[in-house]
Design a protein around this motif. Structure first.
Motif, PDB file in Angstrom:
ATOM      1  N   THR A   2      26.193  32.764  43.703  1.00 37.56           N
ATOM      2  CA  THR A   2      27.758  33.269  43.191  1.00 37.56           C
ATOM      3  C   THR A   2      28.151  34.023  44.242  1.00 37.56           C
ATOM      4  N   GLN A   3      27.482  33.875  44.940  1.00 42.18           N
ATOM      5  CA  GLN A   3      28.108  35.200  46.030  1.00 42.18           C
ATOM      6  C   GLN A   3      29.520  34.732  46.720  1.00 42.18           C
ATOM      7  N   GLY A   4      30.329  35.695  46.713  1.00 41.48           N
ATOM      8  CA  GLY A   4      31.682  35.599  47.380  1.00 41.48           C
ATOM      9  C   GLY A   4      32.580  34.607  46.697  1.00 41.48           C
ATOM     10  N   ASP A   5      33.539  33.892  47.333  1.00 43.82           N
ATOM     11  CA  ASP A   5      34.417  32.994  46.681  1.00 43.82           C
ATOM     12  C   ASP A   5      34.323  31.677  47.240  1.00 43.82           C
ATOM     13  N   ALA A   6      32.981  31.331  47.859  1.00 43.64           N
ATOM     14  CA  ALA A   6      32.744  30.253  48.391  1.00 43.64           C
ATOM     15  C   ALA A   6      31.728  29.202  47.617  1.00 43.64           C
ATOM     16  N   ARG A   7      31.055  29.909  46.704  1.00 40.76           N
ATOM     17  CA  ARG A   7      29.939  29.122  45.957  1.00 40.76           C
ATOM     18  C   ARG A   7      30.353  28.757  44.308  1.00 40.76           C
ATOM     19  N   LEU A   8      29.509  28.835  43.657  1.00 38.83           N
ATOM     20  CA  LEU A   8      29.799  28.855  42.123  1.00 38.83           C
ATOM     21  C   LEU A   8      30.462  30.130  41.603  1.00 38.83           C
ATOM     22  N   HIS A   9      31.190  29.758  40.660  1.00 35.54           N
ATOM     23  CA  HIS A   9      31.879  30.872  40.012  1.00 35.54           C
ATOM     24  C   HIS A   9      30.954  31.668  39.133  1.00 35.54           C
ATOM     25  N   MET A  10      30.109  31.208  38.545  1.00 36.24           N
ATOM     26  CA  MET A  10      29.115  31.704  37.481  1.00 36.24           C
ATOM     27  C   MET A  10      27.535  31.246  37.948  1.00 36.24           C
TER      28      MET A  10
ATOM     29  N   SER B 216      21.938  44.841  40.993  1.00 36.87           N
ATOM     30  CA  SER B 216      21.573  45.539  42.373  1.00 36.87           C
ATOM     31  C   SER B 216      21.676  44.407  43.322  1.00 36.87           C
ATOM     32  N   ARG B 217      21.863  42.930  43.099  1.00 34.68           N
ATOM     33  CA  ARG B 217      21.560  42.043  44.044  1.00 34.68           C
ATOM     34  C   ARG B 217      23.194  41.158  43.979  1.00 34.68           C
ATOM     35  N   VAL B 218      23.737  41.257  42.989  1.00 38.86           N
ATOM     36  CA  VAL B 218      24.932  40.266  42.905  1.00 38.86           C
ATOM     37  C   VAL B 218      26.222  40.582  43.550  1.00 38.86           C
ATOM     38  N   SER B 219      26.302  41.687  44.044  1.00 38.20           N
ATOM     39  CA  SER B 219      27.346  42.296  44.655  1.00 38.20           C
ATOM     40  C   SER B 219      28.849  41.716  43.906  1.00 38.20           C
ATOM     41  N   ASP B 220      29.365  40.918  44.614  1.00 33.26           N
ATOM     42  CA  ASP B 220      30.736  40.312  44.142  1.00 33.26           C
ATOM     43  C   ASP B 220      30.538  39.016  43.099  1.00 33.26           C
ATOM     44  N   GLY B 221      29.314  38.725  42.972  1.00 31.23           N
ATOM     45  CA  GLY B 221      28.931  37.606  42.013  1.00 31.23           C
ATOM     46  C   GLY B 221      29.185  37.627  40.728  1.00 31.23           C
ATOM     47  N   TRP B 222      29.444  36.802  40.051  1.00 25.67           N
ATOM     48  CA  TRP B 222      29.572  36.974  38.251  1.00 25.67           C
ATOM     49  C   TRP B 222      28.290  36.198  37.644  1.00 25.67           C
ATOM     50  N   PRO B 223      27.997  36.826  36.784  1.00 23.74           N
ATOM     51  CA  PRO B 223      26.927  36.332  35.643  1.00 23.74           C
ATOM     52  C   PRO B 223      27.454  35.814  34.470  1.00 23.74           C
ATOM     53  N   CYS B 224      26.576  34.976  34.063  1.00 21.10           N
ATOM     54  CA  CYS B 224      26.900  34.358  32.662  1.00 21.10           C
ATOM     55  C   CYS B 224      25.616  34.660  31.813  1.00 21.10           C
TER      56      CYS B 224
END
Length: 542
Positions: free
Chosen positions: A284-292, A317-325
């Motif tokens: 989910t890193q950045g805007d180039a991979r999966l949204h969630m 601690s790992r996800v930075s700008d990613g978004w979990p579900c």
């Protein structure tokens, strides 16, 4: 948040179509059944529905073995039914997400039928084929999640093919660019039909190690990986080579590139790897991979405030700008009302949904969770799940969480069907039927509805950052912060009342300015202490 970011903080309601509602009374739920219940779904206050597979399939794994990605299995309806579902759901403000099972197909898919004929046909390299070892045994030690070797000998090809799941679910060869293009073309077929996103099944399984290296053995004391234990030999290995390969990151970017052509379309990846939280962060890193992405870390038997905190903090601690579900129930695991304690308490199930909905991220909520359904006890003769049949009696499979949705307490099969249901309706579920809970303002169902409506008015909960407070079990406490607003959130994971000093919750000198009242805010402040009843919740602005 603009409409294209609708998925941030969204509540996604998972529908297992076989068990939701049977419109044609043949004992199996269908798309017209979902259409007929869209008003009910809208009443829940959810943002989207995710529908488990309804594609053409021999149903060896109940739809997760697809023989035609572009058509509906007749037991579920037609493409016209699906188009009607999309139109009517959108009219009610409900987004549509569907499953995409990309890593493998059914062995009855035309691609595999062609591929297995010989080693020179046009589809010869579309699946993972390998020669036997000199002694005739499988190419390496890879195992199937469903038990035994991950390889099956095919007499036509005179080779083994790989299947990480059932023998009838051969793995596609994603090292072949033609395969990736064909898979993405199938995905785009549904984008053109108006879907708003995809739940990507077992998405980290697409690529395999091209060198076919053996997986290393896992020491006995470490055979407790999420989702597996020593009942299943799959836990005996580190699965370093049969999934989660570096090349898969490039494929995630290909998926995102396609979705970017359809504004607002999103991808949610199911991730089960040796370090699922690390993989979630990468995917989910950045805007180039999966949204969630979501993992099975909160779908285990582990239930404590400290465990929830550890999982979420590790990801943060790992996800930075990613978004979990986040998810605490789905079609693969025991229902959370049973798995996390089996308390006969409405407050318990209400608190669980409030808790998962208050973490930073989006939420997948499984059908029946809004009713507080418990795991159904399935007799051996009624078991349908091949996983359960293989591992009986130590593991009864996944049927206990897949039984029909109860609609009416005094109707045959709880109003799900007038035919013989594909799985029996649990006798314990009749009293939790929709019609019963509709009539009670204090029911789990009405609390679920109320909380979703209330949460939509709280941007801090939907979008804000999260910072945990160092308190001891059984209390979970954290602060959500968004655009200058701060919200203190506390939960009591115990069936006994708990008291905690406000000084432990407001160590930076903040004061509680406004208690956010809703049906679940049951904590009170007395003499500088927060008093939480059994399974109590507390929300207050700082």
């Amino acid at each position: 948040m603009n409409n294209q970011m609708w998925w941030r903080g969204a509540v996604i309601y998972q529908i297992y179509p076989r068990s939701f509602y049977d419109a044609n009374q043949d004992g199996i739920g269908d798309l017209p059944g979902i259409i007929s219940k869209l008003d009910y779904i809208a009443s829940l206050g959810v943002d989207a529905i995710w529908i488990s597979p309804f594609f053409k399939s021999p149903m060896k794994d109940f739809g997760y073995d697809i023989s035609d990605y572009r058509d509906i299995d007749p037991i579920f309806g037609t493409l016209a039914d699906f188009d009607e579902l999309v139109i009517k759901a959108h009219a009610l403000g409900i987004k549509i997400m569907i499953d995409q099972v990309l890593s493998h197909t059914s062995d009855q898919h035309q691609w595999f039928i062609d591929s297995r004929e010989d080693q020179t046909n046009d589809k010869a390299d579309w699946y993972v084929w390998a020669d036997a070892k000199a002694d005739g045994t499988a190419p390496n030690n890879w195992l199937s999640i469903f038990g035994g070797t991950g390889w099956t000998w095919d007499p036509r090809r005179q080779q083994y093919y790989l299947h990480n799941f059932l023998t009838s679910q051969p793995d596609l060869n994603f090292h072949n660019p033609e395969v990736r293009k064909a898979v993405l073309d199938n995905v785009e077929f549904w984008l053109k039909r108006g879907v708003d996103g995809f739940r990507l099944d077992a998405i980290n399984f697409c690529f395999h190690d091209a060198q076919l290296r053996d997986n290393p053995a896992k020491p006995k004391e470490l055979r407790t990986s999420i989702g597996f234990d020593e009942k299943n030999p799959y836990a005996y290995q580190y699965h370093y080579f049969n999934n989660t390969q570096d090349e898969n990151l490039g494929f995630m970017e290909e998926i995102r590139s396609l979705l970017n052509q359809y504004p607002g379309a999103v991808a949610l990846g199911e991730i089960s790897s040796e370090d699922s939280l690390k993989t979630m962060a990468e995917y989910t890193q950045g805007d180039a991979r999966l949204h969630m992405g979501y993992s099975f870390d909160l779908l285990t038997d582990n239930f404590s405030a400290s465990y929830i905190k550890q999982v979420v903090q590790t990801l943060e601690s790992r996800v930075s700008d990613g978004w979990p579900c986040w998810s605490i129930s789905n079609h693969d695991v025991e229902r959370v009302a049973s798995r996390w304690g089996g308390y006969e308490s409405k407050c318990f199930t209400k608190m669980l949904f409030a808790m998962i909905s208050s973490l930073r991220g989006s939420i997948c909520s499984y059908q029946g969770e809004e009713l507080g359904l418990t795991e159904a006890d399935i007799a051996y003769e009624d078991i349908q799940d091949p996983y359960g049949i293989t591992f009986w009696p130590q593991f009864k499979g996944r049927d206990g969480c897949r039984t029909p949705h109860p609609w009416q307490h005094d109707a045959e099969n709880a109003g799900f069907t007038q035919g013989k249901p594909w799985l029996p309706v649990s006798k314990d579920h009749y009293a939790k039927s929709v019609d019963v809970q509709d009539q009670s303002s204090d029911s789990v169902l009405n609390s679920y509805r109320h909380f979703n409506r209330w949460r939509k008015e709280q941007p801090t909960l939907r979008y804000g950052d999260i910072e945990f407070i160092e308190v001891q079990d059984p209390i979970l406490a954290f602060v959500r912060q968004f655009e200058g607003d701060k919200l203190l959130v506390c939960f009591n994971f115990s069936d006994k009342a708990q008291t905690i000093a406000l000084s432990e919750l407001t160590k930076n000198g903040e004061s509680l300015t406004e208690v956010l009242g809703h049906k679940l805010t049951s904590g009170t402040i007395v003499d500088g202490n927060l008093q939480l009843p059994a399974f109590g919740c507390y929300y207050s602005k700082l």
